[in-house]
Write an enzyme that holds these catalytic residues in place. Structure first.
Site, short mmCIF file in Angstrom:
data_model
loop_
_atom_site.label_atom_id
_atom_site.label_comp_id
_atom_site.label_asym_id
_atom_site.label_seq_id
_atom_site.Cartn_x
_atom_site.Cartn_y
_atom_site.Cartn_z
N GLY A 22 0.82 -1.22 0.00
CA GLY A 22 0.00 0.00 0.00
C GLY A 22 0.84 1.25 0.00
CB ALA A 23 4.27 1.83 -1.11
CG ASN A 24 -1.12 3.22 -4.09
OD1 ASN A 24 -1.13 2.21 -3.43
ND2 ASN A 24 -2.23 3.89 -4.36
CB SER A 25 -2.24 6.71 -1.33
OG SER A 25 -2.88 5.77 -0.52
N GLY A 26 -0.86 7.93 1.04
CA GLY A 26 -0.87 8.11 2.49
C GLY A 26 0.46 7.81 3.17
N GLY A 28 2.11 4.93 3.51
CA GLY A 28 3.01 4.08 2.73
C GLY A 28 3.81 4.89 1.73
CB SER A 166 -4.96 1.53 14.40
OG SER A 166 -5.78 2.59 14.84
CE1 TYR A 194 -8.14 -0.05 10.19
CE2 TYR A 194 -8.67 1.15 12.21
CZ TYR A 194 -7.81 0.90 11.15
OH TYR A 194 -6.62 1.57 11.06
N1 LIG Z 1 -4.89 7.35 8.54
C1 LIG Z 1 -4.99 7.09 9.85
O1 LIG Z 1 -5.45 7.91 10.66
C2 LIG Z 1 -4.52 5.77 10.38
C3 LIG Z 1 -4.48 5.57 11.78
C4 LIG Z 1 -4.05 4.35 12.28
C5 LIG Z 1 -3.62 3.35 11.39
N2 LIG Z 1 -3.67 3.57 10.03
C6 LIG Z 1 -3.24 2.48 9.16
O2 LIG Z 1 -2.28 2.97 8.25
C7 LIG Z 1 -2.26 2.13 7.09
C8 LIG Z 1 -2.15 2.99 5.85
O3 LIG Z 1 -3.32 3.76 5.73
P1 LIG Z 1 -3.35 5.25 5.20
O4 LIG Z 1 -3.90 6.09 6.31
O5 LIG Z 1 -2.07 5.63 4.60
O6 LIG Z 1 -4.53 5.14 4.11
P2 LIG Z 1 -4.52 5.08 2.51
O7 LIG Z 1 -3.92 6.32 1.95
O8 LIG Z 1 -5.92 4.75 2.15
O9 LIG Z 1 -3.56 3.86 2.17
C9 LIG Z 1 -4.01 2.54 2.24
C10 LIG Z 1 -3.23 1.73 1.24
O10 LIG Z 1 -3.67 0.35 1.33
C11 LIG Z 1 -3.91 -0.11 0.02
N3 LIG Z 1 -4.83 -1.24 -0.06
C12 LIG Z 1 -6.13 -1.29 0.31
N4 LIG Z 1 -6.66 -2.49 -0.01
C13 LIG Z 1 -5.67 -3.20 -0.60
C14 LIG Z 1 -5.59 -4.51 -1.17
N5 LIG Z 1 -6.66 -5.32 -1.23
N6 LIG Z 1 -4.41 -4.92 -1.67
C15 LIG Z 1 -3.33 -4.11 -1.66
N7 LIG Z 1 -3.35 -2.87 -1.15
C16 LIG Z 1 -4.51 -2.42 -0.64
C17 LIG Z 1 -4.46 1.10 -0.71
O11 LIG Z 1 -4.42 0.89 -2.12
P3 LIG Z 1 -5.40 1.73 -3.12
O12 LIG Z 1 -4.80 3.10 -3.24
O13 LIG Z 1 -5.34 0.94 -4.38
O14 LIG Z 1 -6.75 1.74 -2.48
C18 LIG Z 1 -3.49 2.16 -0.22
O15 LIG Z 1 -2.29 2.12 -0.93
C19 LIG Z 1 -3.51 1.26 7.17
O16 LIG Z 1 -3.14 -0.05 7.57
C20 LIG Z 1 -4.33 1.91 8.27
O17 LIG Z 1 -5.12 0.97 8.97
C21 LIG Z 1 -4.11 4.75 9.51
#
Ligand SMILES: NC(=O)c1ccc[n+]([C@@H]2O[C@H](COP(=O)([O-])OP(=O)(O)OC[C@H]3O[C@@H](n4cnc5c(N)ncnc54)[C@H](OP(=O)(O)O)[C@@H]3O)[C@@H](O)[C@H]2O)c1
Length: 326
Positions: A22-26, A28, A166, A194
């Site tokens: 999941g390194a294409n956004s956020g 990652g 989380s 979740y």
């Molecule tokens: N944001 C927060 O406040 C927060 C807080 C605590 C923990 N986290 C954790 O941080 C991690 C990263 O999340 P983020 O906040 O950076 O959100 P994000 O920008 O939505 O990144 C999530 C990544 O996971 C990928 N993904 C989703 N389903 C997938 C699948 N079936 N196969 C492969 N990749 C998949 C997405 O790909 P696509 O772009 O193709 O959808 C995207 O690259 C997550 O595990 C989340 O639970 C986030």
């Protein structure tokens, strides 16, 4: 690096291999970009090739901008070593193909960052017959770890597995009888499931940490804070949208870079070598919930997990993840 927790610039050579799901956004995206800017080869394991190619182009642009700053301490590479590999965590077949392709490349693997995750989604079942959050956030990463652990064990000292968990693990119920949701779709609580998936990751880091202790590989879990990413894209109801706006305006929600700092530190900082089985927040070791710390429950979860993924693992992979081959 701004206020709050930080990380050092650690120059790395291109034979240092870092794999991030999941390194294409956020989060990652930031972990991949900063690891590559410090010189490592970074594999972006993602489900969309077009999104990932766009992200790679953006990372290279941001690298040029960062290098041109007078204060830049980054190594003098011309471009970043970033590579896309297809991975869909909603399918064990995709995970298996991914791991086979990675092993065939003959590369070492120094850091495996299990970052990808889904959050507030309605009840969905994967092609493997599992509730989506359980498989994408937890089980598929578990299979990936089992399949790539052998490569990491052959990759020299200080190899690291990192799990993006989380604080929401505290909202997840520990009830193994309902681990794979099968009730009415309308009764499904994405917040609870979740939270469960994130609880399992912390418990996995502890249980697997015990098994691989004393080897060249460590495993740790992280909470990044509340981070303003695509993660909240499914917060489509009025009240949740409102909550997100409040978080953004109050400054409670971090930027992706701020949220990724602890993760980048745990990826690159030599001072964390040997740290194992722990839960981290803001670059500090933190005590997770009492359920997450409960050894008996960790072992029950381990057995249940193996029950789900056993058909996808070879005997040798099972032995490695159980600490019988180090
Ligand atoms: N944001 C927060 O406040 C927060 C807080 C605590 C923990 N986290 C954790 O941080 C991690 C990263 O999340 P983020 O906040 O950076 O959100 P994000 O920008 O939505 O990144 C999530 C990544 O996971 C990928 N993904 C989703 N389903 C997938 C699948 N079936 N196969 C492969 N990749 C998949 C997405 O790909 P696509 O772009 O193709 O959808 C995207 O690259 C997550 O595990 C989340 O639970 C986030």
């Amino acid at each position: 690096m701004g206020s709050g927790p930080s990380f050092p610039i650690v120059p790395m050579t291109r034979d240092k291999i870092i794999l991030i799901t999941g390194a294409n956004s956020g989060l990652g995206y930031e972990i991949a970009k900063w690891s590559a800017m410090m010189g490592a080869t970074v594999i972006l394991a993602c489900r969309s090739e077009s999104k990932t190619r766009e992200a790679i182009a953006k990372m290279n642009q941001e690298f040029q901008a960062e290098k041109s700053k007078e204060t830049s301490q980054l190594p003098e590479n011309t471009t970043l070593a970033l590579e896309f590999m297809h991975l869909d965590l909603a399918s064990f077949e995709s995970v298996t193909n991914f791991c086979e392709a990675f092993k065939k490349s003959g590369r070492k693997l120094h850091v495996l960052f299990c970052n990808a995750g889904l959050g507030w989604i309605p009840f969905q079942i994967t092609a493997d017959g599992l509730e989506m959050l359980l498989q994408v956030n937890y089980l598929s990463h578990f299979v990936m770890i089992a399949k790539l652990l052998g490569v990491m064990q052959q990759s020299g000292p200080d190899c690291r597995i990192l799990l993006m968990s989380s604080i929401m693990h505290k909202r997840g119920t520990f009830d193994l009888k309902t681990i794979n949701y099968s009730g009415p779709p309308n009764d499904f609580s994405s917040m609870n499931y979740y939270g469960r998936s994130k609880l399992y990751q912390i418990m996995q880091a502890a249980a697997m940490g015990r098994r691989i202790s004393g080897s060249n590989v460590t495993i740790n879990s992280i909470h990044p804070g509340v981070v303003d990413t695509q993660f909240y894209r499914d917060w489509d109801t009025g009240i949740r949208k409102c909550l997100l706006c409040c978080m953004q305006f109050s400054g409670m929600a971090r930027s992706s870079f701020q949220g990724a700092k602890c993760s980048i530190d745990l990826t690159v900082n030599p001072k964390h070598a040997g740290m194992n089985g722990l839960y981290w927040v803001d670059c500090k070791i933190v005590t997770p919930s009492s359920v997450a710390r409960n050894k008996q429950k960790q072992e029950e979860l381990w057995e249940t997990t193996i029950g789900f993924i056993r058909p996808y693992l070879k005997e040798e992979e099972l032995k490695r993840i159980n600490g019988e081959i180090k």
